[in-house]
Enzyme design. Structure first.
Site, PDB file in Angstrom:
ATOM      1  CB  CYS A 198      -0.865   0.008   1.242  1.00  0.00           C
ATOM      2  SG  CYS A 198      -1.663  -1.562   1.558  1.00  0.00           S
TER       3      CYS A 198
ATOM      4  NE  ARG B  81       4.486   1.548  -1.608  1.00  0.00           N
ATOM      5  CZ  ARG B  81       5.686   1.243  -1.153  1.00  0.00           C
ATOM      6  NH1 ARG B  81       6.744   1.695  -1.772  1.00  0.00           N
ATOM      7  NH2 ARG B  81       5.829   0.501  -0.097  1.00  0.00           N
TER       8      ARG B  81
ATOM      9  CD1 TRP C 117      -2.443  -5.009  -4.381  1.00  0.00           C
ATOM     10  CD2 TRP C 117      -1.857  -6.168  -2.556  1.00  0.00           C
ATOM     11  NE1 TRP C 117      -2.232  -6.308  -4.755  1.00  0.00           N
ATOM     12  CE2 TRP C 117      -1.876  -7.038  -3.674  1.00  0.00           C
ATOM     13  CE3 TRP C 117      -1.526  -6.680  -1.305  1.00  0.00           C
ATOM     14  CZ2 TRP C 117      -1.559  -8.393  -3.565  1.00  0.00           C
ATOM     15  CZ3 TRP C 117      -1.218  -8.035  -1.202  1.00  0.00           C
ATOM     16  CH2 TRP C 117      -1.237  -8.873  -2.325  1.00  0.00           C
TER      17      TRP C 117
ATOM     18  CG  ASN D  39       1.854   0.858   3.647  1.00  0.00           C
ATOM     19  OD1 ASN D  39       0.666   1.120   3.494  1.00  0.00           O
ATOM     20  ND2 ASN D  39       2.830   1.467   2.987  1.00  0.00           N
ATOM     21  N   GLY D  40       1.431  -3.124   5.714  1.00  0.00           N
ATOM     22  CA  GLY D  40       1.973  -4.303   6.380  1.00  0.00           C
ATOM     23  C   GLY D  40       0.858  -5.185   6.898  1.00  0.00           C
TER      24      GLY D  40
ATOM     25  CD  GLU E   6      10.642 -10.882 -16.796  1.00  0.00           C
ATOM     26  OE1 GLU E   6      10.490 -11.644 -15.834  1.00  0.00           O
ATOM     27  OE2 GLU E   6      10.260  -9.703 -16.794  1.00  0.00           O
TER      28      GLU E   6
ATOM     29  CE  LYS F 249       6.936  -8.351 -16.917  1.00  0.00           C
ATOM     30  NZ  LYS F 249       8.134  -8.465 -16.151  1.00  0.00           N
TER      31      LYS F 249
ATOM     32  CD  GLU G 248       3.752  -8.645 -13.928  1.00  0.00           C
ATOM     33  OE1 GLU G 248       4.579  -8.820 -14.847  1.00  0.00           O
ATOM     34  OE2 GLU G 248       4.071  -8.130 -12.853  1.00  0.00           O
TER      35      GLU G 248
ATOM     36  CG  HIS H 226      11.050 -35.082 -20.086  1.00  0.00           C
ATOM     37  ND1 HIS H 226      11.376 -36.415 -20.105  1.00  0.00           N
ATOM     38  CD2 HIS H 226      12.136 -34.420 -20.582  1.00  0.00           C
ATOM     39  CE1 HIS H 226      12.608 -36.567 -20.570  1.00  0.00           C
ATOM     40  NE2 HIS H 226      13.081 -35.369 -20.876  1.00  0.00           N
TER      41      HIS H 226
ATOM     42  CE  LYS I 126       7.700  -1.476 -10.359  1.00  0.00           C
ATOM     43  NZ  LYS I 126       7.940  -2.362 -11.515  1.00  0.00           N
TER      44      LYS I 126
END
Ligand code: M6R
Length: 610
Positions: free
Chosen positions: A2, A27, A75, A100-101, A483, A487, A490, A506, A605
């Site tokens: 947050c 954030r 968030w 935050n937390g 990666e 992307k 996401e 496999h 973020k």
């Protein structure tokens, strides 16, 4: 996760708070709120679900003004995103709190506070802080003392700011596990979870240390450590040059940041390479001596930064003559592992505040690693302050939740680390010089790769109706495939997986059909022929492929395969160059799908909670 902003000033702070929140929105962005103490000593509060713009609109319709205020963009962790769960939370209309937390003992505290007569208005863990401060105020002689007594009862992580209508013109802030910075103005002071929020009002900052509690008034900032002793924290002038508030000509921060890569890479290389060698000082003042002793490297990171570490393992073992392990921070921190002699612990993090990576660093410091190095983009962040050495990435602020320029700059830093460690472990001067030459060509090669923009935009149309995608690579291109998959999932919400292409037979081959696009990264390297065999395995099963290949790799487009030629480059920097088309592909697919590119759903973020 947050974002927090607070201000104590003689002027109205509402605009400062909202502008700060907009700068922190990357954030967390499911709801936002402000609480402001007006001149009559009343707390006015506004909260809205959704983006900060919703809150801004509400404040335009019904302004709240005053000289002391706190604000928050959320968030959600405890309690769904809703107005009642949005911060600031109030206790008895007297205390206002943003946080935050995660407060781990919130259930037990909630029970106790209920027993004391407090009524809870939200499902959040934060609300216990609010009522606890209110309760402590009954016996404390100041808000500061009440907050100090409160934080002693909290288990978990917090960056919190408290305002009390009975003690106007002051904020009390506390930090444990969640960053907070104090901004120094002239006759006014500010607090925030990230200095970016405060750049329009000040460039002078002090970062709180773990356990610090501070009282912030217009004239003074007084900081106390965990034991309640007054302490000084250094005030530094911010050298953040990039004004993150501006998207420039671009529609999204992500696109701006993709196109900033040549400049970001140039900045990270400048002054760090000389006479055909990597200058060890790039990693810190004492790095030359420490890096000379390294025989093993343990890399710890999360998400995109972990993929950078995965790539580095190929480089370090092949070129630098040392062994290397790479592990996701959230796994490392909860398992017993072995420390090899002369082991260097390397954390990689754009933000420098990722909770799992920070916890892993703290654990590792007790385990006997020779030294710790962080590769990080944010000066003054927790990882930078707590590591023995730091390589500052200089990528400039990255606002898009999907990491782009931070990744390629991390790779450049890790390539330099390979040179710096290799120099003491048998890397010849010629190899070192070749590595340096490749790195020096990076900005122009990246610029060339960005020229694929239009071709990739056209290609993205093919993905509009797809629900799954498979990314394939081999060797140091396998993490690049990972990666690429991250992307795509996401920001476009298409399910994407990456495989080292030798693994296809496999299991994943069973997935191949016309609805599963397969994206292949194929530079012209020693594994090319092996990769071509894997491509044939896909073709034989009716798969449709998109191959990003060096022109010399001699792939040709046909009914089952679209080939996009990537500019020819040295093998060493190929992982960096092949990242660019994959970033562009995910961006254009997301555009077509109409998702929120810069702030994809459910993400934030900077992941400062576990
Ligand atoms: O700030 P960090 O580099 O420590 O963040 C780690 C991950 O949370 C981050 O890379 C995340 O995976 C990105 N959103 C990916 O684009």
């Amino acid at each position: 996760m947050c974002g927090i902003v607070g201000a104590v000033a003689q002027r109205d702070v509402s605009e400062i708070l909202v502008e700060g929140l907009k700068r922190l929105e990357y954030r967390g962005y499911d709801s936002a709120g402000v609480a402001i103490l007006d001149d009559e000593g009343n707390i006015g509060r506004a909260r809205r679900v959704g983006k900060v713009q919703e809150l801004d609109n509400a404040l335009i319709e019904q302004p709240i003004s005053g000289g002391t205020g706190i604000a928050h963009t959320r968030w959600a962790t405890h309690g769904e995103p809703s107005e009642r769960n949005a911060h600031p939370h109030l206790s008895c209309d007297e205390i206002a709190v943003v946080h935050n937390g995660i407060i781990e003992n919130h259930v037990e505290l909630r029970e106790r506070l209920r027993g004391l007569g407090y009524v809870f208005a939200s499902d959040t863990d934060t609300e216990v802080i609010c009522h606890l401060v209110h309760h402590e105020m009954k016996s404390a002689d100041s808000l500061l003392a009440a907050v100090q007594a409160t934080v002693k009862q909290l288990h978990g992580a917090y960056g919190t700011v408290v305002m009390d209508k009975r003690q106007p013109q002051r904020l009390v802030v506390a930090r444990s596990g969640s960053p907070l910075v104090i901004g120094y103005g002239v006759g006014e002071h500010f607090v925030a979870s990230d200095q970016l929020a405060l750049l329009p009002v000040t460039r002078r900052f002090a970062f709180l240390e773990e356990g610090d509690v501070a009282e912030v008034t217009r004239r003074e900032v007084t900081i106390f450590d965990t034991d309640g002793n007054p302490v000084e924290r250094e005030i530094t002038e911010s050298n953040v040059t990039h004004d993150a508030g501006d998207k420039g000509q671009y529609r999204h921060y992500m696109m701006k940041e993709i196109f900033e890569q040549p400049a970001a890479l140039q900045r990270t290389l400048d002054g760090r390479l000389a006479n055909g060698a990597v200058l060890p000082e790039a990693f810190g003042d004492n790095a030359a001596e420490l890096l000379a002793q390294v025989k093993h490297v343990q890399i710890i990171a999360c998400g995109t930064s972990y993929h950078a570490g995965m790539t580095a393992r190929y480089w370090l073992e092949q070129h630098a003559g040392v062994s290397c392990n790479v592990e996701i921070a959230s796994e490392f921190r909860y398992r017993r592992s072995h420390v090899f002699p002369n082991s260097l612990l390397v954390t990689i993090s754009q933000s420098g505040e990722t909770a799992d990576t920070l916890a892993a660093l703290r654990l590792a410091k007790e385990m006997g690693y020779m030294a710790s190095l962080t590769i990080c983009n944010v000066p003054g962040s927790s990882l930078v302050r707590e590591s023995d050495m730091a390589y500052m990435m200089k990528a400039g602020a990255e606002i898009g939740v999907a990491s782009t320029k931070a990744f390629t700059v991390q790779l450049a830093a890790l390539a330099m680390l390979t040179g710096a460690i290799g120099a003491h472990n048998g890397m010849t001067a010629e190899t070192q010089a070749a590595l340096v030459q490749s790195l020096q060509m990076l900005p122009s090669k990246v610029e060339q790769a960005l020229g694929l923009d239009d071709a990739i935009a056209a290609l993205a149309e093919d993905f509009a109706d797809k629900h799954h995608a498979l990314f394939l690579g081999r060797g140091d291109q396998y993490p690049i495939a990972m990666e690429g998959a991250l992307k795509l999932k996401e920001i476009s919400y298409i399910h994407a997986e990456a495989y080292a292409s030798g693994e296809l037979k496999h299991g994943p081959l069973a997935l191949i059909d016309a609805d599963m696009p397969v994206i292949v990264v194929a530079p012209n390297n020693e594994l090319l022929e092996k990769l071509k065999s894997n491509v044939e395995e896909v073709r034989a099963r009716g798969g449709l492929m998109y191959v990003f290949a060096d022109v010399d790799a001699k792939f040709e487009s046909d009914d089952t395969m679209k080939v996009i030629n990537v500019p020819h480059c040295d093998e060493f920097i190929a992982p960096i160059i092949y990242t660019l088309p994959l970033q562009l592909l995910s961006y254009y697919v997301a555009l077509i799908k109409g998702t929120d590119v810069d702030q994809p759903r459910n993400l934030a973020k900077s992941v400062t909670v576990e």
